[in-house]
Design a protein around this motif. Sequence first.
Motif, mmCIF file in Angstrom:
data_model
loop_
_atom_site.group_PDB
_atom_site.id
_atom_site.type_symbol
_atom_site.label_atom_id
_atom_site.label_comp_id
_atom_site.label_asym_id
_atom_site.label_seq_id
_atom_site.Cartn_x
_atom_site.Cartn_y
_atom_site.Cartn_z
ATOM 1 N N GLY A 221 0.809 -1.206 0.000
ATOM 2 C CA GLY A 221 0.000 0.000 0.000
ATOM 3 C C GLY A 221 0.841 1.254 0.000
ATOM 4 N N SER A 222 0.398 2.217 -0.787
ATOM 5 C CA SER A 222 1.106 3.494 -0.868
ATOM 6 C C SER A 222 0.717 4.442 0.258
ATOM 7 C CB SER A 222 0.805 4.167 -2.211
ATOM 8 O OG SER A 222 -0.574 4.525 -2.298
ATOM 9 N N GLY A 223 -0.349 4.107 0.985
ATOM 10 C CA GLY A 223 -0.836 4.999 2.033
ATOM 11 C C GLY A 223 -1.997 5.848 1.584
ATOM 12 N N GLU A 224 -2.284 5.847 0.285
ATOM 13 C CA GLU A 224 -3.429 6.570 -0.261
ATOM 14 C C GLU A 224 -4.518 5.573 -0.626
ATOM 15 O OE1 GLU A 224 -3.896 9.860 -0.518
ATOM 16 O OE2 GLU A 224 -1.962 10.207 0.460
ATOM 17 N N GLY A 233 0.385 -4.825 -8.631
ATOM 18 C CA GLY A 233 1.778 -4.732 -9.055
ATOM 19 C C GLY A 233 2.681 -4.773 -7.842
ATOM 20 N N ASP A 234 3.738 -3.945 -7.859
ATOM 21 C CA ASP A 234 4.639 -3.861 -6.720
ATOM 22 C C ASP A 234 3.861 -3.408 -5.492
ATOM 23 O OD1 ASP A 234 7.427 -3.610 -5.492
ATOM 24 O OD2 ASP A 234 6.592 -1.595 -5.192
ATOM 25 N N ALA A 235 3.892 -4.201 -4.432
ATOM 26 C CA ALA A 235 2.987 -3.997 -3.305
ATOM 27 C C ALA A 235 3.131 -2.628 -2.648
ATOM 28 C CB ALA A 235 3.202 -5.103 -2.265
ATOM 29 N N LEU A 236 4.337 -2.097 -2.586
ATOM 30 C CA LEU A 236 4.540 -0.815 -1.922
ATOM 31 C C LEU A 236 4.267 0.382 -2.821
ATOM 32 C CD1 LEU A 236 7.728 -1.586 0.187
ATOM 33 C CD2 LEU A 236 5.458 -1.017 1.068
ATOM 34 N N SER A 237 4.020 0.122 -4.103
ATOM 35 C CA SER A 237 3.804 1.222 -5.045
ATOM 36 C C SER A 237 2.336 1.456 -5.365
ATOM 37 C CB SER A 237 4.556 0.950 -6.358
ATOM 38 O OG SER A 237 5.944 0.815 -6.110
ATOM 39 N N SER A 265 6.870 -25.294 -7.689
ATOM 40 C CA SER A 265 7.234 -23.964 -7.196
ATOM 41 C C SER A 265 6.067 -23.356 -6.423
ATOM 42 C CB SER A 265 7.600 -23.061 -8.376
ATOM 43 O OG SER A 265 7.916 -21.775 -7.940
ATOM 44 N N PHE A 266 6.338 -22.953 -5.168
ATOM 45 C CA PHE A 266 5.290 -22.395 -4.338
ATOM 46 C C PHE A 266 5.687 -21.003 -3.856
ATOM 47 C CE2 PHE A 266 4.651 -26.947 -4.001
ATOM 48 C CZ PHE A 266 3.282 -27.060 -4.175
ATOM 49 N N LYS A 267 4.696 -20.243 -3.493
ATOM 50 C CA LYS A 267 4.918 -18.927 -2.915
ATOM 51 C C LYS A 267 4.149 -18.838 -1.610
ATOM 52 C CE LYS A 267 1.158 -17.184 -5.810
ATOM 53 N NZ LYS A 267 0.794 -16.296 -6.912
ATOM 54 N N SER A 268 4.577 -17.955 -0.728
ATOM 55 C CA SER A 268 3.849 -17.700 0.501
ATOM 56 C C SER A 268 2.814 -16.638 0.196
ATOM 57 C CB SER A 268 4.812 -17.223 1.588
ATOM 58 O OG SER A 268 4.150 -17.090 2.814
ATOM 59 N N ALA A 269 1.549 -17.031 0.261
ATOM 60 C CA ALA A 269 0.472 -16.152 -0.191
ATOM 61 C C ALA A 269 -0.266 -15.550 0.992
ATOM 62 C CB ALA A 269 -0.504 -16.934 -1.074
ATOM 63 N N LEU A 270 -0.444 -14.243 0.965
ATOM 64 C CA LEU A 270 -1.251 -13.529 1.946
ATOM 65 C C LEU A 270 -2.502 -13.059 1.237
ATOM 66 C CD1 LEU A 270 -1.254 -12.463 4.909
ATOM 67 C CD2 LEU A 270 -0.375 -10.305 3.987
ATOM 68 N N LEU A 285 4.442 -12.933 -0.688
ATOM 69 C CA LEU A 285 5.374 -12.390 0.296
ATOM 70 C C LEU A 285 6.828 -12.582 -0.116
ATOM 71 C CD1 LEU A 285 3.554 -13.538 3.547
ATOM 72 C CD2 LEU A 285 3.665 -11.226 2.613
ATOM 73 N N ARG A 286 7.067 -13.477 -1.054
ATOM 74 C CA ARG A 286 8.424 -13.716 -1.509
ATOM 75 C C ARG A 286 8.884 -12.636 -2.482
ATOM 76 N NH1 ARG A 286 8.727 -18.859 -5.017
ATOM 77 N NH2 ARG A 286 7.841 -17.340 -6.453
ATOM 78 N N THR A 287 7.995 -12.254 -3.401
ATOM 79 C CA THR A 287 8.373 -11.288 -4.442
ATOM 80 C C THR A 287 7.917 -9.864 -4.131
ATOM 81 O OG1 THR A 287 6.340 -11.669 -5.705
ATOM 82 C CG2 THR A 287 8.228 -13.102 -6.174
ATOM 83 N N GLY A 288 7.005 -9.715 -3.166
ATOM 84 C CA GLY A 288 6.511 -8.383 -2.842
ATOM 85 C C GLY A 288 5.554 -7.824 -3.863
ATOM 86 N N THR A 289 4.809 -8.692 -4.541
ATOM 87 C CA THR A 289 3.797 -8.232 -5.497
ATOM 88 C C THR A 289 2.411 -8.541 -4.955
ATOM 89 O OG1 THR A 289 3.901 -10.338 -6.700
ATOM 90 C CG2 THR A 289 5.304 -8.533 -7.490
#
Length: 466
Positions: A221-224, A233-237, A265-270, A285-289
């Motif tokens: 989240g960008s905070g907005e 996309g990119d989680a922080l953007s 191939s697995f990912k940690s999913a939230l 959580l692995r790639t931050g997307t």
Amino acid sequence: MHILPQLRKLERRYWDTLAVIGVHSAKFPGEKETANVREAVVRYGIEHPVVNDHAFSVWRAYSVRAWPTLVFIDPQGKVIGKHEGEFEAEALGNVIDSMVAEFDAAKLLDRRLLEYRLEAAEVSNRPLSFPGKVVADAPNERLFIADSGHNRVLVADMTGRVLSAIGSGDPGQRDGAFADAQFNGPQGMAVDGDAIYVADAGNHTIRRIDLVERTVSTIAGSGEQSLFRHQGGDALSVALNSPYDLALGSALDGGGGPLASSGRSFKSALYVAMAGFHQIWEMDLRTGTIVAFAGDGREDIVDGPRLQARLAQPYGLTLQGDRLYFADSETSAVRVVTTDPDGTVGTIVGTGLFDFGDRDGAGRSALLQHVQGIAAGDGVIYVADTYNNKIKEIRPETGEVITIAGSGKTGRQDGPARDASFNEPAGLSYADGRVYIADTNNHLVRVLDLMTGTVSTLEISRQDGR
């Protein structure tokens, strides 16, 4: 709820020229009670007058058709405009600027301040304030409480003794040490050892609490608040929209699925109940997307392939194997989406946006009212039937809905489960034969003992005994 942050921006900017009056025209019967409206005013920090339009008389007088609607009234009492739907404060500010200039030139504006008695001023100090969600971590004998009205997360033992208070208590968005960090109405949580993920709903972000380092960081989240749907996309953007609950699991790369076999191939999913988008999202959580996982973004109750289905303000999540159950609040529904690559959305209880009530039964013959909390345990799904002030269980294999706690009356009575009373319970967690309940408008955590069939209140106390 979604326009309140934008309204606050306008109220601050035009503090001496703009008067805001909220008109609450309720959809659900439980929302028509003035006491419940008063609680909501305090919970969401509303600082302007609110009319309880329980009979829809103001709604009809102003020819309103949709939630939310803004009506603009000039200093002489004439309606000069209307806007339906959400809005961006900056864009609306340009319109208000022209109005202020026009009415100032005509010497029609009265800039004397209006004095209000805020409902929040009448609220006494209490250990919890509008707790939204609760998570019981039985293996580690810990209880995590989203103390939403106090803008913090509490870590307690199973007896209610508080071990840590995370967050300064002041609303805001700041990372850092426990005492300095800030949340804004935190809601659902997911536990992964000594990492706690938090849906920071008021900030439209997802935060991570590190219990070892005693720090808080933002991971999505960008905070907005996003005012339009997007693919992520990119989680922080990217901007998010009212994340209300979380569930943690492992999923197959390329599209969801349980951790079922080796050599893949697995990912940690939230998983995120993104109420404002009417969708469920998934963060790797692995790639931050972070991307949309279920729901096309339009508000409705439509089953089918997960990204073609339609949801309506999902507020609660619980994961059991490859089935993600969710409380779809605006349709008073309990639904499920499978997390395999070809996942689909199905409905267990619920039929439409305006179909609600209080009726036990099998499948879609049953009726709930704005269900918000959900938890899985021992093959049963437990739900907080929020506006009916009840706790119910659903048997997934048959769809049977049974009331197990709550008389339906608003109150805070302990004792035999069916005689007990709640006040808009919104969060549930199951552990060791007990259901822990965030009894939101009672500002309490309650415990339903399934073995004895009794409800008790958990006494929240600090380490120093207070």
